[in-house]
Design a protein around this motif. Structure first.
Motif, mmCIF file in Angstrom:
data_model
loop_
_atom_site.group_PDB
_atom_site.id
_atom_site.type_symbol
_atom_site.label_atom_id
_atom_site.label_comp_id
_atom_site.label_asym_id
_atom_site.label_seq_id
_atom_site.Cartn_x
_atom_site.Cartn_y
_atom_site.Cartn_z
ATOM 1 N N PHE A 209 0.853 -1.192 0.000
ATOM 2 C CA PHE A 209 0.000 0.000 0.000
ATOM 3 C C PHE A 209 0.887 1.240 0.000
ATOM 4 N N GLU A 211 1.900 5.228 -2.073
ATOM 5 C CA GLU A 211 1.195 6.464 -2.422
ATOM 6 C C GLU A 211 0.327 6.300 -3.670
ATOM 7 N N ASN A 212 0.768 5.485 -4.602
ATOM 8 C CA ASN A 212 0.052 5.337 -5.878
ATOM 9 C C ASN A 212 -0.913 4.153 -5.907
ATOM 10 N N THR A 213 -1.032 3.422 -4.801
ATOM 11 C CA THR A 213 -1.812 2.173 -4.818
ATOM 12 C C THR A 213 -3.282 2.408 -5.119
ATOM 13 N N TYR A 214 -3.878 3.380 -4.460
ATOM 14 C CA TYR A 214 -5.312 3.605 -4.689
ATOM 15 C C TYR A 214 -5.590 3.970 -6.137
ATOM 16 N N ASP A 215 -4.777 4.856 -6.707
ATOM 17 C CA ASP A 215 -4.987 5.251 -8.102
ATOM 18 C C ASP A 215 -4.874 4.057 -9.040
ATOM 19 N N TYR A 243 0.620 2.313 3.748
ATOM 20 C CA TYR A 243 -0.093 3.490 4.242
ATOM 21 C C TYR A 243 -1.541 3.171 4.615
ATOM 22 N N GLU A 245 -4.057 5.229 4.998
ATOM 23 C CA GLU A 245 -5.074 5.942 4.225
ATOM 24 C C GLU A 245 -5.355 5.271 2.880
ATOM 25 N N LYS A 246 -4.374 4.567 2.321
ATOM 26 C CA LYS A 246 -4.593 3.888 1.045
ATOM 27 C C LYS A 246 -5.475 2.652 1.227
ATOM 28 N N GLU A 249 -8.954 4.100 1.497
ATOM 29 C CA GLU A 249 -9.509 4.525 0.208
ATOM 30 C C GLU A 249 -9.993 3.327 -0.616
#
Length: 522
Positions: A209, A211-215, A243, A245-246, A249
C-alpha cells in the motif's frame, strides 16, 4: 563469490516474517524531533566523551545507531530505526516512482545483468534488452567489483532528463554496444495486475500500500467494471502493508456510505473513526479478499473492514496480526525512526495485533515456527482463538481478535506438510534468478515462441524441475521436488512467461489451479 550464495537468507520463513515486521508501516506523516531535553543531553554528552577521550578510535555514528536500536528494541517489534542507506530506497518504494533507467537487474557473477527492461521505459527505448550485461555507466566500471547496492543504484539513477552512456555486452549476439539512455521517472507498481478470470470475475493483485496504490487500484477496477465483472477478487497475499489511508480509500470503494472502515486509539485514549463515503464504485458486487500468514497491517485493515461489515468473504489462512500504527520521524542524516503511536481496531472493535513481549522481538519474528508446529497452516481447527476476544460482525457472525484475521474460507498451504520451506522459496526471488540463468544459456531458442508453445513444452518433462533442484542443492539447500512436482513446474513456467512475455501472462499461469481461486470460482 557464486551468485547463488546470496540467496540463502531468503530461504528461511523467519526472514519473510522479518520483512513484514519492517515493511508493515502505517500512516507516518513527516515529523521533526522536539527540542533537547535532559535525557537527550545526557546521551549527547556520553557520545562526545567517547569521541574525545576513549582510548581507541570509535565510529560515533555506529554508537548512535546502536543506542537508537537498543531504545526501540525495548518498545515493540514495529518501532524501528531505518539507516540512511535503507531509508532512501524505502521512501522510493512507498512513493511509487524514482528517476532512473528502468531495468530489473541483479548481480550475476559480479556483473550487473538485466533481467528485463521495463516496458516503454528509458532503457527499453534506448535498445537495452533482457540478458544484457551493463559493463560501464559513463566511465564507471560496474563489473568485477563488489559494489554496495546503494552505490550501484547511484550510478544508474540521476536527474530527470539527464543522460548516461551505458556500455553493454549482449551475450546473444556476442557484441559490445554503447547506448545512451535518457533518465526518466520510472513507476514502481504496487498493483501487479488487474485482469478478468472469466466473464464475470475480476482479479486485482496488490503487493503493498504505497502512495500510488489507490490510483492504480481504481484504474484497474474501472477497467474490469467496463468488462462486465460482478465479482471482484482482491489478492493481498504476501502484502506486508503500507499506508493506512490507502487501505481506507480502497475499502471505501467497496463499502456503503457511513459504514465504519477502521478506528484508531492513541495513548491518551483519543479515538479517531474513519467511515466510508457514498462515492464507492463497487458497493454491490460480490467481493472476496485473499490473505495468508504474510498479509499484514494495511492488508488486515481491508480484510477486517470487509469481514466485519459482512461485505464479502475472506479466503486463505490467518493473517500476520499487526494492529499497531507507526509515524515516521526523520533525522538530518537521512535516517528515520518509525514509532508506534496508536493501535487500530476493525469495525467490530477487535484488535488483531498478535501478542508480544517488549524487548523480545526475536520470539515475535519466529511466531511463524509455531504456526508450522501447530499445524494451523493445514487445518483451520488448529488455529488458536481466545474466547475472551470474541466479537460480532454487522450481521452477528462471530469473529475473533488478538492475532490476525481468521478467514471465512480456509485454504491450506499448497505444499505437502513438512516441506513448508519450499513454499517460501517458490515465492522468493530465487525462482526468478534460476529462470533467468536458464534463459540466458540460449535466449535465441525462445525467440518468437508463443505463450502456449512455451507452456506445452515445459509441461512435457521434468527437466527444469530437476535442474532447479540441483540449483538449490548447489546453494546448500538439499530439497526434493518430487512431492510437489506440479506446483514447482507451475512456478517455473509462470516465471518464464513473465520474463519472456509479461506480468499478465505470469498471473494467468500462476492463478490456474490456484487453490484459493478454485475455492471461489467453481
Amino acid at each position: 563469490m557464486k551468485s547463488k550464495e546470496k540467496y540463502l537468507p531468503l530461504l528461511l520463513f523467519s526472514c519473510v516474517a522479518f520483512g513484514v515486521v519492517i515493511g508493515g508501516m502505517l500512516n507516518f506523516p513527516k515529523r521533526t524531533l522536539s527540542k533537547k531535553n535532559a535525557s537527550k543531553a545526557k546521551i549527547e554528552r556520553l557520545i562526545d566523551f567517547i569521541d574525545n577521550e576513549y582510548v581507541d578510535d570509535v565510529n560515533s555514528d555506529s554508537i548512535v545507531d546502536l543506542t537508537v536500536n537498543s531504545i526501540l528494541a525495548n518498545l515493540d517489534p514495529h518501532s524501528v530505526y531505518i539507516p540512511p542507506s535503507e531509508q532512501s530506497s524505502e521512501a522510493e518504494l512507498m512513493k511509487g516512482d524514482f528517476v532512473g533507467i528502468g531495468v530489473n537487474f541483479y548481480m550475476y557473477n559480479d556483473t550487473v545483468t538485466v533481467v528485463k527492461p521495463l516496458e516503454n521505459g528509458p532503457a527499453e527505448k534506448a535498445g537495452i534488452k533482457a540478458g544484457d550485461r551493463i559493463l560501464y555507466a559513463d566511465k564507471a566500471k560496474l563489473f568485477g567489483r563488489k559494489l554496495p547496492t546503494d552505490s550501484l543504484y547511484n550510478k544508474l539513477k540521476g536527474e530527470e532528463g539527464s543522460k548516461v552512456l551505458l556500455t553493454v555486452y549482449r551475450k546473444s549476439t556476442r557484441k559490445t554496444l554503447r547506448l545512451t539512455v535518457v533518465r526518466d521517472v520510472v513507476p514502481i507498481k504496487s498493483v501487479d495486475v488487474a485482469l478478468p478470470l472469466n466473464k464475470t470475475t475480476g482479479y486485482i493483485k496488490i503487493n503493498r500500500f504505497a502512495e500510488n496504490t489507490y490510483d492504480e487500484f481504481r484504474t484497474g477496477l474501472e477497467t474490469l467494471k467496463k468488462q462486465g465483472i460482478t465479482t471482484l477478487i482482491i489478492d493481498l497475499r504476501d502484502n506486508g502493508g503500507g499506508y493506512l489511508e490507502k487501505a481506507v480509500e480502497i475499502a471505501d470503494e467497496l463499502l456503503k456510505d457511513q459504514e465504519l472502515i477502521v478506528f484508531t486509539k492513541n495513548k491518551k485514549g483519543t479515538i479517531t473513526k474513519t467511515f466510508a463515503t457514498e462515492e464507492g464504485i463497487f458497493e454491490t458486487g460480490r467481493v472476496f479478499v485473499l490473505i495468508d500468514e504474510n498479509s499484514a497491517s494495511a492488508s488486515e485493515i481491508v480484510a477486517g473492514a470487509i469481514q466485519d461489515n459482512d461485505r464479502g468473504t475472506i479466503v486463505g489462512r490467518r493473517s500476520f496480526g499487526k494492529g499497531l500504527v507507526q509515524r515516521e520521524m526523520d533525522f538530518d542524516d537521512g535516517s528515520a525512526v518509525r514509532l508506534t503511536t496508536s493501535r487500530y481496531y476493525t469495525p467490530s472493535g477487535r484488535s488483531i495485533q498478535k501478542p508480544y513481549v517488549k524487548g523480545e522481538s526475536e520470539a515475535y519474528v519466529h511466531d511463524f515456527e509455531k504456526r508450522f508446529e501447530s499445524g494451523e497452516l493445514y487445518a483451520k481447527d488448529k488455529i488458536k482463538v481466545a474466547d475472551s476476544l470474541k466479537f460480532k460482525t454487522k450481521k452477528g457472525r462471530i469473529v475473533y481478535g488478538g492475532g490476525g484475521i481468521v478467514p471465512d474460507i480456509f485454504v491450506p498451504l499448497e505444499v505437502k506438510k513438512g516441506e513448508e520451506n519450499l513454499a517460501y522459496i517458490l515465492n522468493s526471488g530465487v525462482v526468478s534468478h534460476f529462470v533467468f540463468e536458464q534463459l540466458d544459456q540460449n535466449r535465441n531458442a525462445f525467440k518468437g515462441m508463443k505463450l502456449q508453445s512455451l507452456i506445452t513444452s515445459l509441461q512435457r518433462d521434468n527437466r527444469y524441475v530437476n535442474q532447479f533442484e540441483a540449483y538449490l542443492k548447489e546453494a546448500g539447500l538439499d530439497l526434493s521436488m518430487q512431492n510437489n512436482l506440479p506446483l514447482v513446474k507451475k512456478h517455473i513456467t509462470a516465471e518464464m512467461a513473465r520474463q519472456l512475455f509479461g506480468e499478465n501472462q505470469y498471473y494467468q499461469i500462476l492463478l490456474k489451479d490456484d487453490p484459493m481461486i478454485k475455492a471461489i470460482v467453481k
